[in-house]
Design a protein around this motif. Structure first.
Motif, PDB file in Angstrom:
ATOM      1  N   ARG A  10       0.904  -1.361   0.153  1.00  0.00           N
ATOM      2  CA  ARG A  10       0.249  -0.240  -0.077  1.00  0.00           C
ATOM      3  C   ARG A  10       0.696   1.154   0.050  1.00  0.00           C
ATOM      4  O   ARG A  10       0.519   2.150  -0.904  1.00  0.00           O
ATOM      5  N   SER A  11       1.755   1.317   1.022  1.00  0.00           N
ATOM      6  CA  SER A  11       2.479   2.773   1.051  1.00  0.00           C
ATOM      7  C   SER A  11       3.278   2.792  -0.103  1.00  0.00           C
ATOM      8  O   SER A  11       3.231   4.107  -0.638  1.00  0.00           O
ATOM      9  N   ARG A  52       3.495  -3.641  -8.293  1.00  0.00           N
ATOM     10  CA  ARG A  52       4.320  -3.461  -9.430  1.00  0.00           C
ATOM     11  C   ARG A  52       3.222  -3.856 -10.550  1.00  0.00           C
ATOM     12  O   ARG A  52       3.166  -3.079 -11.630  1.00  0.00           O
ATOM     13  N   GLN A  53       2.418  -4.858 -10.710  1.00  0.00           N
ATOM     14  CA  GLN A  53       1.628  -5.065 -11.953  1.00  0.00           C
ATOM     15  C   GLN A  53       0.549  -3.983 -11.870  1.00  0.00           C
ATOM     16  O   GLN A  53       0.420  -3.596 -13.029  1.00  0.00           O
ATOM     17  N   ILE A 117      -7.663   1.929   4.071  1.00  0.00           N
ATOM     18  CA  ILE A 117      -7.173   1.312   2.521  1.00  0.00           C
ATOM     19  C   ILE A 117      -7.061  -0.189   3.213  1.00  0.00           C
ATOM     20  O   ILE A 117      -5.979  -0.580   3.972  1.00  0.00           O
ATOM     21  N   THR A 118      -7.644  -1.064   2.547  1.00  0.00           N
ATOM     22  CA  THR A 118      -7.485  -2.455   2.824  1.00  0.00           C
ATOM     23  C   THR A 118      -6.168  -3.101   2.308  1.00  0.00           C
ATOM     24  O   THR A 118      -5.593  -2.559   1.392  1.00  0.00           O
ATOM     25  N   ASP A 119      -5.476  -3.994   2.827  1.00  0.00           N
ATOM     26  CA  ASP A 119      -4.252  -4.564   2.684  1.00  0.00           C
ATOM     27  C   ASP A 119      -4.387  -5.601   1.570  1.00  0.00           C
ATOM     28  O   ASP A 119      -4.842  -6.999   1.889  1.00  0.00           O
ATOM     29  N   PRO A 120      -3.829  -5.497   0.559  1.00  0.00           N
ATOM     30  CA  PRO A 120      -4.049  -6.410  -0.546  1.00  0.00           C
ATOM     31  C   PRO A 120      -2.845  -7.770  -0.465  1.00  0.00           C
ATOM     32  O   PRO A 120      -3.128  -8.651  -1.053  1.00  0.00           O
ATOM     33  N   ASN A 125      -6.581  -8.283  -3.511  1.00  0.00           N
ATOM     34  CA  ASN A 125      -7.405  -7.238  -4.362  1.00  0.00           C
ATOM     35  C   ASN A 125      -6.748  -5.942  -4.438  1.00  0.00           C
ATOM     36  O   ASN A 125      -7.008  -4.999  -3.703  1.00  0.00           O
ATOM     37  N   PHE A 126      -5.753  -5.937  -5.489  1.00  0.00           N
ATOM     38  CA  PHE A 126      -4.918  -4.786  -5.627  1.00  0.00           C
ATOM     39  C   PHE A 126      -5.836  -3.587  -6.168  1.00  0.00           C
ATOM     40  O   PHE A 126      -5.352  -2.410  -6.365  1.00  0.00           O
ATOM     41  N   GLU A 127      -6.710  -3.940  -7.156  1.00  0.00           N
ATOM     42  CA  GLU A 127      -7.741  -3.227  -7.925  1.00  0.00           C
ATOM     43  C   GLU A 127      -8.442  -2.162  -6.818  1.00  0.00           C
ATOM     44  O   GLU A 127      -8.351  -0.923  -6.900  1.00  0.00           O
ATOM     45  N   ASN A 128      -9.166  -2.609  -5.822  1.00  0.00           N
ATOM     46  CA  ASN A 128      -9.761  -1.959  -4.648  1.00  0.00           C
ATOM     47  C   ASN A 128      -8.737  -0.901  -4.109  1.00  0.00           C
ATOM     48  O   ASN A 128      -9.071   0.142  -3.805  1.00  0.00           O
TER      49      ASN A 128
END
Length: 150
Positions: A10-11, A52-53, A117-120, A125-128
């Motif tokens: 996230r950061s 990264r993606q 901010i939820t932790d992927p 879920n990197f989109e959200n």
């Protein structure tokens, strides 16, 4: 400075999203953007591949980096110390003497929200996470521009 638990998801995502916003506003020479962790778990590791993606998919430039932990000096170096969740905020307040200069914020506060901010790392879920970070960073940029009188 953006802060999360490990400084790999996230950061750094917020760091590079914000750097892109700052670059597009032409304020790179006036605004320093970095990120760090509250924990030592990922120190030295690069950005998570999911981050990264997602940054690549969104055409957000990023560089290789090493996760680092927040330091005492960071409190004086930065005007905004932005956590991704309540646990980050708790740990930041503990580290920085309960925030005597009121520099610690939850990122989505700048978007008028109180949620985290939820932790992927856990959700996958990197989109959200990206959507929330963009919303928070855009709100933060508005706050900075107002503070700078621009």
């Amino acid at each position: 400075m953006f802060v999360c638990h490990g400084n790999i998801c996230r950061s750094p995502m917020a760091e590079f999203v914000m750097k892109d916003i700052v670059r597009k506003t032409g304020l790179e020479s006036e605004i320093l953007v970095e990120s760090a962790a509250t924990s030592t778990e990922e120190i030295g590791n690069d950005i998570h591949r999911g981050t990264r993606q997602k940054l690549t998919k969104e055409n957000i430039p990023f560089t290789q980096r090493s996760a680092r932990q927040i330091t005492s000096d960071d409190y004086q170096k930065f005007d905004y110390l932005i956590g991704m969740d309540d646990e980050n905020i708790f740990n930041m307040r503990r580290r920085w003497n309960n925030d005597p200069e009121n520099k610690i914020f939850l990122l989505l506060e700048f978007a008028g929200k109180t949620r985290e901010i939820t932790d992927p790392w856990y959700t996958g879920n990197f989109e959200n996470t990206y959507s929330d970070i963009v919303e928070g960073c855009n709100g933060l940029m508005k706050d900075i521009l107002k503070r700078l009188g621009k």
